[in-house]
Design an enzyme around this catalytic site. Sequence first.
Site, PDB file in Angstrom:
ATOM      1  N   THR A 200       0.849  -1.206   0.000  1.00 52.65           N
ATOM      2  CA  THR A 200       0.000   0.000   0.000  1.00 52.65           C
ATOM      3  C   THR A 200       0.883   1.255   0.000  1.00 52.65           C
ATOM      4  OG1 THR A 200      -1.788  -1.100   1.128  1.00 52.65           O
ATOM      5  CG2 THR A 200      -1.596   1.252   1.557  1.00 52.65           C
ATOM      6  N   ARG A 228     -14.618  -6.839  -0.247  1.00 50.51           N
ATOM      7  CA  ARG A 228     -13.966  -6.569   1.051  1.00 50.51           C
ATOM      8  C   ARG A 228     -13.346  -5.153   1.019  1.00 50.51           C
ATOM      9  NH1 ARG A 228      -8.393  -5.106   2.397  1.00 50.51           N
ATOM     10  NH2 ARG A 228      -7.942  -5.886   4.477  1.00 50.51           N
ATOM     11  N   GLY A 230     -10.781  -2.613   3.164  1.00 50.31           N
ATOM     12  CA  GLY A 230      -9.777  -2.587   4.235  1.00 50.31           C
ATOM     13  C   GLY A 230      -9.818  -1.283   5.015  1.00 50.31           C
ATOM     14  N   ASP A 231      -8.730  -1.025   5.694  1.00 51.21           N
ATOM     15  CA  ASP A 231      -8.653   0.178   6.540  1.00 51.21           C
ATOM     16  C   ASP A 231      -8.307   1.437   5.758  1.00 51.21           C
ATOM     17  OD1 ASP A 231      -6.101  -1.134   6.089  1.00 51.21           O
ATOM     18  OD2 ASP A 231      -5.246   0.466   7.325  1.00 51.21           O
ATOM     19  N   GLY A 252      -0.891  -2.323   6.377  1.00 52.84           N
ATOM     20  CA  GLY A 252      -0.802  -3.591   7.086  1.00 52.84           C
ATOM     21  C   GLY A 252      -2.088  -4.359   6.939  1.00 52.84           C
ATOM     22  N   GLY A 254      -5.440  -4.891   7.198  1.00 49.22           N
ATOM     23  CA  GLY A 254      -6.445  -3.861   7.403  1.00 49.22           C
ATOM     24  C   GLY A 254      -7.483  -4.142   8.469  1.00 49.22           C
TER      25      GLY A 254
HETATM   26  N1  ASP Z   1      -4.065  -2.031   4.755  1.00 44.26           N
HETATM   27  C1  ASP Z   1      -4.356  -2.523   3.433  1.00 44.26           C
HETATM   28  C2  ASP Z   1      -5.629  -3.305   3.481  1.00 44.26           C
HETATM   29  O1  ASP Z   1      -5.831  -4.049   4.402  1.00 44.26           O
HETATM   30  C3  ASP Z   1      -3.288  -3.372   2.891  1.00 44.26           C
HETATM   31  C4  ASP Z   1      -1.913  -2.825   3.014  1.00 44.26           C
HETATM   32  O2  ASP Z   1      -1.657  -1.897   3.743  1.00 44.26           O
HETATM   33  O3  ASP Z   1      -1.036  -3.325   2.346  1.00 44.26           O
HETATM   34  O4  ASP Z   1      -6.383  -3.224   2.537  1.00 44.26           O
END
Ligand code: ASP
Length: 333
Positions: A200, A228, A230-231, A252, A254
């Site tokens: 990310t 889905r 994520g964060d 990370g 998420g």
């Molecule tokens: N945080 C992101 C997610 O969960 C993934 C990432 O940070 O690589 O979608």
Amino acid sequence: MTRRQWLPALLLLLLASSCTSAQEEPAGNYVLVIHGGAGTITRNNMTADMEAAYTAALESSLKKGYAILQSGGSSLDAVEACIRMLEDDSLFNAGKGAVFTHDGSNELDASVMDGKTLAAGAVAGVRTVRNPITLARAVMEKSPHVMMAGRGAEQFAKEAGIEIVDTAYFRTEKSWKGLQRALQQDSLKALANPDTKFGTVGCVALDKQGNLAAGTSTGGMTNKKFGRIGDSPVIGAGTYANNNTVAVSGTGWGEFYIRNVVAYDLSALMEYKGLSVQEAGKTVIKKVGDLGGNGGLIALDKNGNMAMPFNTEGMYRGSATKDGRIGILIYKD
Ligand code: ASP
């Protein structure tokens, strides 16, 4: 006033002003911090060519953002410009090069926040928008909403004149192979796989006017279930900015970032507990780890102090400071 009277007063005044400047950053300080994802990034699984490519990509993005800040541009402009460059670079899991969902598509999430006004914009699950960070900013500035998803967000992108591409634009062999590998494992294990490099991208900036901004953009996680989210597009989880405290962008696993409300928690620890940005950063990453998640974040406080904690093997990260110094780091040590 006699000389005898004003001399001590003058000395006191000088002493007071030197104390202030030792504690506070000079007015007009500007700083930029970026990340390109956290994960199992070790010297052993990196070639010299890959290392050079990642370093060059991070450096170009930092230089672009730095030039904006140096010329008096806004932190929001710097954040958007830096992230657009990383979205266009297939090395990263954002825009071109995004990872694939379980059903073999790319669904992109992004968000941005303005620390001055607490305005925010986010998009989730878009499949045809070349630069989701620009769409997130348009949601913030050109709609009454904070978050838009899927087809509606894409319709809004068209109406706002934002570039639309064919879904094939995002595809890279590397991400496709990543999905094929993940499909051979059970899905939870694949998500938890320590060999997953997240990728990310995110940026936090402080401009000469003292305004903070934060942004994050991602393709999410390989083999995520379609739909889905994520964060990264969740304000307070993956992204947060507040001029009174800090600007944060996370990367990370998420689900753990959402459950820990990571970005806002970091700000709250500074606001309510008076922690420094480094202490608050360490605390929230520990909470992610305690719950079973992994990842990292970048954070920049209102005085230009930064923190880049993570609990993975590495995190692509870099900063540019007012003196023109650019620093890029990849590994833990
Ligand atoms: N945080 C992101 C997610 O969960 C993934 C990432 O940070 O690589 O979608």
